[in-house]
Design an enzyme around this catalytic site. Structure first.
Site, PDB file in Angstrom:
ATOM      1  N   TYR A 158       6.938 -58.908-120.322  1.00 13.91           N
ATOM      2  CA  TYR A 158       7.944 -57.892-119.998  1.00 13.91           C
ATOM      3  C   TYR A 158       8.760 -58.281-118.776  1.00 13.91           C
ATOM      4  O   TYR A 158       8.372 -59.157-117.996  1.00 13.91           O
ATOM      5  CB  TYR A 158       7.279 -56.523-119.769  1.00 13.91           C
ATOM      6  CG  TYR A 158       6.441 -56.437-118.519  1.00 13.91           C
ATOM      7  CD1 TYR A 158       7.008 -56.114-117.289  1.00 13.91           C
ATOM      8  CD2 TYR A 158       5.067 -56.684-118.556  1.00 13.91           C
ATOM      9  CE1 TYR A 158       6.245 -56.042-116.138  1.00 13.91           C
ATOM     10  CE2 TYR A 158       4.291 -56.612-117.416  1.00 13.91           C
ATOM     11  CZ  TYR A 158       4.888 -56.291-116.208  1.00 13.91           C
ATOM     12  OH  TYR A 158       4.137 -56.227-115.062  1.00 13.91           O
TER      13      TYR A 158
ATOM     14  N   MET B 206      44.310 -72.465-113.254  1.00 12.99           N
ATOM     15  CA  MET B 206      45.746 -72.701-113.143  1.00 12.99           C
ATOM     16  C   MET B 206      46.556 -71.931-114.189  1.00 12.99           C
ATOM     17  O   MET B 206      46.106 -71.725-115.300  1.00 12.99           O
ATOM     18  CB  MET B 206      46.013 -74.181-113.329  1.00 12.99           C
ATOM     19  CG  MET B 206      47.355 -74.580-112.829  1.00 12.99           C
ATOM     20  SD  MET B 206      47.786 -76.226-113.392  1.00 12.99           S
ATOM     21  CE  MET B 206      48.308 -75.882-115.036  1.00 12.99           C
TER      22      MET B 206
ATOM     23  N   SER C 177       2.431 -60.308-112.071  1.00 15.22           N
ATOM     24  CA  SER C 177       3.838 -59.908-112.112  1.00 15.22           C
ATOM     25  C   SER C 177       4.556 -60.818-111.120  1.00 15.22           C
ATOM     26  O   SER C 177       4.167 -60.907-109.950  1.00 15.22           O
ATOM     27  CB  SER C 177       3.983 -58.451-111.710  1.00 15.22           C
ATOM     28  OG  SER C 177       5.345 -58.100-111.736  1.00 15.22           O
TER      29      SER C 177
ATOM     30  N   ARG D 191      42.717 -65.895-129.150  1.00 13.22           N
ATOM     31  CA  ARG D 191      41.338 -65.997-128.629  1.00 13.22           C
ATOM     32  C   ARG D 191      40.669 -64.648-128.832  1.00 13.22           C
ATOM     33  O   ARG D 191      41.358 -63.621-129.015  1.00 13.22           O
ATOM     34  CB  ARG D 191      41.338 -66.367-127.151  1.00 13.22           C
ATOM     35  CG  ARG D 191      42.055 -65.363-126.297  1.00 13.22           C
ATOM     36  CD  ARG D 191      42.054 -65.786-124.846  1.00 13.22           C
ATOM     37  NE  ARG D 191      42.964 -64.947-124.069  1.00 13.22           N
ATOM     38  CZ  ARG D 191      43.393 -65.248-122.868  1.00 13.22           C
ATOM     39  NH1 ARG D 191      43.032 -66.366-122.293  1.00 13.22           N
ATOM     40  NH2 ARG D 191      44.195 -64.445-122.207  1.00 13.22           N
TER      41      ARG D 191
ATOM     42  N   GLY E  98      40.596 -67.381-113.163  1.00 11.16           N
ATOM     43  CA  GLY E  98      40.695 -67.961-111.819  1.00 11.16           C
ATOM     44  C   GLY E  98      41.442 -69.281-111.780  1.00 11.16           C
ATOM     45  O   GLY E  98      41.748 -69.803-110.722  1.00 11.16           O
TER      46      GLY E  98
ATOM     47  N   GLU F 274       4.054 -64.346-105.950  1.00 17.99           N
ATOM     48  CA  GLU F 274       5.285 -64.358-105.159  1.00 17.99           C
ATOM     49  C   GLU F 274       5.196 -65.328-103.983  1.00 17.99           C
ATOM     50  O   GLU F 274       6.083 -65.388-103.143  1.00 17.99           O
ATOM     51  CB  GLU F 274       5.664 -62.942-104.704  1.00 17.99           C
ATOM     52  CG  GLU F 274       4.557 -62.168-104.037  1.00 17.99           C
ATOM     53  CD  GLU F 274       4.950 -60.734-103.685  1.00 17.99           C
ATOM     54  OE1 GLU F 274       6.142 -60.407-103.706  1.00 17.99           O
ATOM     55  OE2 GLU F 274       4.047 -59.954-103.361  1.00 17.99           O
TER      56      GLU F 274
ATOM     57  N   CYS G 272       8.918 -58.665-111.711  1.00 21.93           N
ATOM     58  CA  CYS G 272       9.437 -57.436-111.107  1.00 21.93           C
ATOM     59  C   CYS G 272      10.378 -57.730-109.945  1.00 21.93           C
ATOM     60  O   CYS G 272      10.836 -56.819-109.271  1.00 21.93           O
ATOM     61  CB  CYS G 272       8.304 -56.519-110.673  1.00 21.93           C
ATOM     62  SG  CYS G 272       7.268 -57.241-109.396  1.00 21.93           S
TER      63      CYS G 272
ATOM     64  N   ARG H 106      48.878 -76.342-120.138  1.00 22.22           N
ATOM     65  CA  ARG H 106      48.058 -75.164-119.836  1.00 22.22           C
ATOM     66  C   ARG H 106      46.583 -75.543-119.768  1.00 22.22           C
ATOM     67  O   ARG H 106      46.109 -76.394-120.516  1.00 22.22           O
ATOM     68  CB  ARG H 106      48.237 -74.096-120.922  1.00 22.22           C
ATOM     69  CG  ARG H 106      49.675 -73.822-121.218  1.00 22.22           C
ATOM     70  CD  ARG H 106      49.828 -72.870-122.386  1.00 22.22           C
ATOM     71  NE  ARG H 106      49.683 -71.502-121.962  1.00 22.22           N
ATOM     72  CZ  ARG H 106      49.760 -70.465-122.802  1.00 22.22           C
ATOM     73  NH1 ARG H 106      49.925 -70.677-124.092  1.00 22.22           N
ATOM     74  NH2 ARG H 106      49.660 -69.246-122.351  1.00 22.22           N
TER      75      ARG H 106
ATOM     76  N   LYS I 160      41.036 -72.534-125.780  1.00 19.30           N
ATOM     77  CA  LYS I 160      42.440 -72.531-126.213  1.00 19.30           C
ATOM     78  C   LYS I 160      42.703 -73.692-127.164  1.00 19.30           C
ATOM     79  O   LYS I 160      43.291 -73.524-128.241  1.00 19.30           O
ATOM     80  CB  LYS I 160      43.336 -72.623-124.972  1.00 19.30           C
ATOM     81  CG  LYS I 160      44.756 -72.242-125.235  1.00 19.30           C
ATOM     82  CD  LYS I 160      45.563 -72.241-123.941  1.00 19.30           C
ATOM     83  CE  LYS I 160      45.191 -71.062-123.053  1.00 19.30           C
ATOM     84  NZ  LYS I 160      45.539 -71.224-121.654  1.00 19.30           N
TER      85      LYS I 160
ATOM     86  N   HIS J 127      16.961 -54.419 -98.062  1.00 18.51           N
ATOM     87  CA  HIS J 127      16.633 -53.006 -98.240  1.00 18.51           C
ATOM     88  C   HIS J 127      17.798 -52.265 -98.885  1.00 18.51           C
ATOM     89  O   HIS J 127      17.641 -51.557 -99.881  1.00 18.51           O
ATOM     90  CB  HIS J 127      16.296 -52.400 -96.870  1.00 18.51           C
ATOM     91  CG  HIS J 127      16.024 -50.933 -96.908  1.00 18.51           C
ATOM     92  ND1 HIS J 127      17.012 -49.995 -96.754  1.00 18.51           N
ATOM     93  CD2 HIS J 127      14.877 -50.246 -97.147  1.00 18.51           C
ATOM     94  CE1 HIS J 127      16.476 -48.799 -96.860  1.00 18.51           C
ATOM     95  NE2 HIS J 127      15.176 -48.915 -97.089  1.00 18.51           N
TER      96      HIS J 127
HETATM   97  C1  PEP Z   1       9.356 -59.514-104.966  1.00 22.14           C
HETATM   98  O1  PEP Z   1       9.046 -60.096-103.941  1.00 22.14           O
HETATM   99  O2  PEP Z   1       9.961 -60.052-105.921  1.00 22.14           O
HETATM  100  C2  PEP Z   1       9.050 -58.081-105.130  1.00 22.14           C
HETATM  101  C3  PEP Z   1       9.311 -57.457-106.266  1.00 22.14           C
HETATM  102  O3  PEP Z   1       8.557 -57.423-104.060  1.00 22.14           O
HETATM  103  P1  PEP Z   1       9.450 -56.931-102.812  1.00 22.14           P
HETATM  104  O4  PEP Z   1      10.881 -57.083-103.200  1.00 22.14           O
HETATM  105  O5  PEP Z   1       9.053 -55.527-102.577  1.00 22.14           O
HETATM  106  O6  PEP Z   1       9.016 -57.866-101.752  1.00 22.14           O
HETATM  107 MG    MG Z   2       7.573 -59.207-102.661  1.00 22.05          MG
END
Ligand code: PEP
Ligand code: MG
Length: 877
Positions: A850, A103, A763, A336, A101, A744, A830, A92, A22, A454
């Protein structure tokens, strides 16, 4: 000496970090010579300084505020607290990015018992003066001192009743004078002190309140939802008041240069004659469309249109402007870059490119990647949601809005969905056997579980809305009800959930279906040309994979093979395998699994048409896969031809105190190599057959999970290679395949150079890597993370947004160590972070090849990858 305060004429638009959005824009507009009520900005650094000084405004900052005030007085030819013609200001907040969020505005600051008389004299309108004063007391008490505003509204209503007044405007100057005394009494009773009469005290208190508002719970929540760092702070803007409520040649309004809902190029806005800003917002009177201004005050209208176009051309973006007309003279109070729906954002960006105002790169960098969720999932009707009753909130685990009748079991959800009802499945937590019920539901709400639980992972994969980890819920699945936010919701009652915000609402709320326009494809094409990172998907079924390909996935980065056994017919088979006591029994169970695995892999390969496919070997956390109910145990006993007691004993023997750190991942393959053998056979046979049948050149990537030691990987790899070579020999095939691992476990990151001797690719499984680096369970963290946000220990959920300084260090180190051993090692991610824009940016910077994410997040990742490439160009030697 640090400069803490800037006059509007001293700043410009590039000083956003210091002056807030602002303040920077007010300065820029001043520089453009536009009609702006003058003022000054107390910097964001002053806010940080306030916190560093133990929530105190330092003497130096205070001195500069009063210096700024003095200059403002000189510029306006008015004095603070003057008995003839007092200077009044608005105060302001204004952070670098606008933050709803924080004031609200305080108007008319500077009025007191004496100044109000001067103000009445000067304006010749004592009713107006007293009304301004009573509004100020009300706003100051509410916003600065947090006195319950209902007390003031109650007093106003009582006064109206006593005076026989229908509207506020029916109260006379004398009535208002009386009301001011009542208001001051409310203030005194609530705070034990008198309403401050010294305008300088009022000003400092207001500035402090703005600084404090940076850390109110709404602001903290907003920051977490929008990835805004907690150390930015907010600036404060102090601006000379102009009045839109001085008669029929005055007014106030808000307008956008393009329609913020659709993006259509047309000035869009509303205004009210004879009103102050809060009247427009409060909805007490219905505003007129901006076109009506043309009839009411044509000169102002022409000037307004000119300035609006100037501003849009200047900023080369859609503007959201506030203006006030005081006795025929137009002032702009702010401009803005306007907030807009995702749909409008795409249209505006594309049209600005077509108009030659911005480049495709700028268009790509302007779309908020996360906002694409709005296009890919249903959202609530904005009007309907305003009326909704929120009863609670929890983790925004999978985006989208859902409304439906509550059911507590997967079977009931499925049954009622088949009967044509919309269903919200409410569970303590979900498990694989709930999968069909989850599919049948519009939305899923769980009491337990984090962002990688899950429920969260599966819902995200399906594109179903999910709010998880709502520990506030008191659930009685058996009797079919739950309580939350003081309400009891019974089976069959409607609720609505927003998986993008984590909010839970009472009753049915209208939703708007997802829709993608042609502009989406244009932006995505530009993004694809810019980005370096490839984008793959986490998909376990051909349907999910096909969906992901439609969204632009370039391969599968993670196929969780244990998820392939989620459906009702298959789950007993994997349980049978898990519960087998002997190698022979296990081999029988595995042989039953082979046809499913092979069939699924073939279908996946076919859908992916030769794109890379990474198949992760079994990694079932046992608590997700063991039978829980008596019926399931009875069914399994029958299936396995053993007694229920034997099942119960086998289950007990498999009990783990911490299944997430238990007998899962490659540990299963080390104890039971026959599992890896079966999976290798299925992977290889499927690839060879699809190559023969469809001609797709498939190079399977076999991924071994949860590795922490090179020898562990070498052990499983040997089993895989021996089996794969046998299959190749049998089929007389020369098919290629790669074997890699997930990083991991922190130990794997530490020893990545050694592990890379065995692994052709890494990965990063950042779900587990986060869990194990922080040392807290991914399923339980939701219970205590809120306390961490409230106490400013963490700013965001590390399972949703990669912890770049901690876990990120392990990723960077492992990438570098991996490459030191094997320069061409392929690196991907991943974990769920693969679809989070800030984490994608990190992966780009870390030099990964990737990212892989759930299908619905593929477009987000494509856009985020392009934005990262624009912000941090890779050295392309
Ligand atoms: C992870 O642990 O990041 C993974 C991709 O495997 P999972 O979530 O199946 O444990
Ligand atoms: Mg895992």
């Amino acid at each position: 000496m640090t400069k803490w305060v800037y006059l509007f004429k001293e700043g410009n638009a590039d000083m956003r970090n210091l002056l807030g959005g602002k303040g920077a824009n007010l300065a820029e507009m001043t520089g453009l010579g536009l009609p702006i009520p003058q003022g000054f900005t107390v910097t964001t650094e002053a806010c940080t300084n306030y916190y560093e000084c133990g929530k105190k405004i330092s003497d130096e900052v205070e001195a500069q505020i009063f210096e700024g005030l003095k200059t403002l007085e000189e510029m306006q030819g008015k004095k603070f607290g003057d008995t003839e013609d007092p200077l009044l200001v608005s105060v302001r907040s204004g952070a670098r990015v606008s933050m709803p969020g924080m004031m609200d505005t305080i108007l008319n600051l500077g009025l007191n018992d004496v100044a109000v008389e001067g103000f009445a004299k000067k304006t010749g309108n004592s009713r107006f003066a007293y009304d301004s004063y009573r509004r100020f007391i009300q706003m100051f008490s509410d916003v600065v001192k947090e006195v319950d505003k209902a007390k003031f509204e109650g007093a106003l209503d009582m006064m109206k009743t006593a005076k026989g007044a229908k509207y506020d405007t029916d109260l006379t100057a004398d009535d208002l004078k009386e009301l001011i005394n009542v208001f001051k009494g409310i203030y005194r009773d609530a705070l034990g002190e008198d309403f401050p009469q010294d305008p300088k005290v009022q000003l400092l208190e207001a500035v402090k309140a703005v600084f404090r508002s940076w850390d109110n719970p709404r602001a903290i929540y907003y920051r977490r939802m929008n990835d805004i760092p907690g150390d930015w702070g907010t600036a404060v803007n102090v601006q000379a008041m102009v009045f839109g409520n001085m008669g029929d040649t005055s007014g106030t309004g808000v307008a956008f240069t393009r329609n913020p809902s659709t993006g259509e190029k047309q000035i869009y806005g509303e205004y009210l004659i004879n009103a102050q800003g809060e009247d427009v917002v409060a909805g007490v009177r219905t505003p007129e469309p901006i076109t009506k201004l043309k009839e009411d005050l044509p000169e102002c209208y022409d000037q307004f249109m000119n300035i609006a176009h100037t501003l849009e051309d200047h900023y080369r973006d859609m503007q959201d402007m506030e203006f006030t007309i005081q006795e025929g003279k137009l002032y702009f109070l702010q401009t803005r870059n306007g907030k807009r729906t995702a749909q409008a954002a795409l249209r505006i960006a594309c049209e600005l490119v077509d108009e030659g105002k911005i480049s495709p790169e700028e268009a790509v960098s302007r779309i908020d990647a996360k906002s694409l969720d709005q296009l890919l999932h249903p959202c609530f009707d904005p009007n309907a949601i305003k009326m909704a009753t929120e009863i609670g909130s929890a983790l925004p685990a999978s985006p989208g809005a859902a409304t439906g009748k509550v059911y507590f079991t997967a079977e009931a959800a499925k049954l009622h969905n088949e009967a044509g009802l919309k269903v919200i499945l409410v569970r303590l937590e979900t498990s694989p056997e709930d999968i069909e019920g989850m599919h049948a539901s519009e939305g899923i709400l769980t009491v337990r579980g984090g962002m990688t639980s899950h429920a969260a992972v599966v819902a995200r994969g399906m594109g179903t809305a999910c709010v998880s980890g709502c520990g506030e819920i008191d659930i009685n699945e058996e009797e079919g009800y739950f309580t939350l936010g003081g309400k009891t919701i019974k089976e069959g009652d409607y609720i609505s959930i927003d998986g993008s915000t984590g909010k839970i609402y009472l009753g049915e709320i209208q939703t708007i279906p997802a829709s993608i326009s042609g502009n989406f494809d244009r932006i995505m094409k530009w993004a694809d040309e810019i980005r370096d990172l490839k984008v793959r998907t986490n998909a376990d079924t051909p349907a999910d994979a096909l969906n992901a390909v439609k969204f632009g996935a370039e391969g599968i980065g993670l196929c969780r093979t244990e998820h392939m056994f989620f459906d009702a017919e298959r789950i007993p088979k994997i349980r049978r395998m898990i519960l087998s006591k002997t190698k022979e029994a296990r081999e029988i169970a595995l042989n039953q699994l082979i046809p499913y695995q092979k069939g699924d892999f073939k279908a996946l390969y076919e859908v992916m048409e030769g794109r890379p496919v990474t198949i992760r070997f079994l990694d079932p956390p046992l608590h997700e896969f063991l039978p829980t109910s008596t019926e399931e145990m009875v069914a399994l006993a029958k299936d396995m031809n053993v007694t229920v007691e034997e099942i119960a004993m086998a289950k007990a023997s498999l009990h783990e105190f911490n299944p997430m750190m238990g007998h899962r991942g490659c540990r299963l393959a080390v104890t039971y190599p026959e599992i890896a053998k079966m999976q290798t056979r299925a992977v290889m046979e499927a690839a060879i057959e699809v190559k023969q049948e469809k001609g797709y050149d498939i190079v399977p990537e076999i991924m071994i999970p949860l590795v922490g030691e090179k020898k562990e990987l070498a052990f499983v790899k040997k089993v895989v290679v021996e089996t794969a070579e046998r299959v190749k020999a049998y089929y007389e095939s020369d098919i290629e395949y790669h074997i890699g691992t997930m990083i991991e476990i922190p130990r794997a990151a530490l020893l990545a150079d050694e592990i890379a001797e065995e692994a052709e690719f890494f990965s990063f499984g950042t779900n587990d890597l986060t869990q194990m680096t922080f040392g807290f369970s991914r399923d339980d963290a939701g219970k205590f993370l809120n306390a961490y946000y409230d106490n400013k220990i963490y700013e965001s959920d590390p399972f949703a947004r990669l912890d770049q300084s901690g876990v990120g260090q392990l990723v960077e180190m492992a990438a570098q160590k991996g490459r030191s051993t094997r320069p061409d090692i392929k690196l991907g991610i991943c974990g769920e972070h693969g679809g989070d824009p800030s984490s994608v940016e990190f992966c780009h910077k870390a030099g990964l090849n990737y990212v892989s994410c759930s299908p619905f997040r593929v477009p987000i990742a494509r856009l985020a990858a392009a934005q990262a490439a624009l912000a941090y160009p890779r050295d392309k030697k």
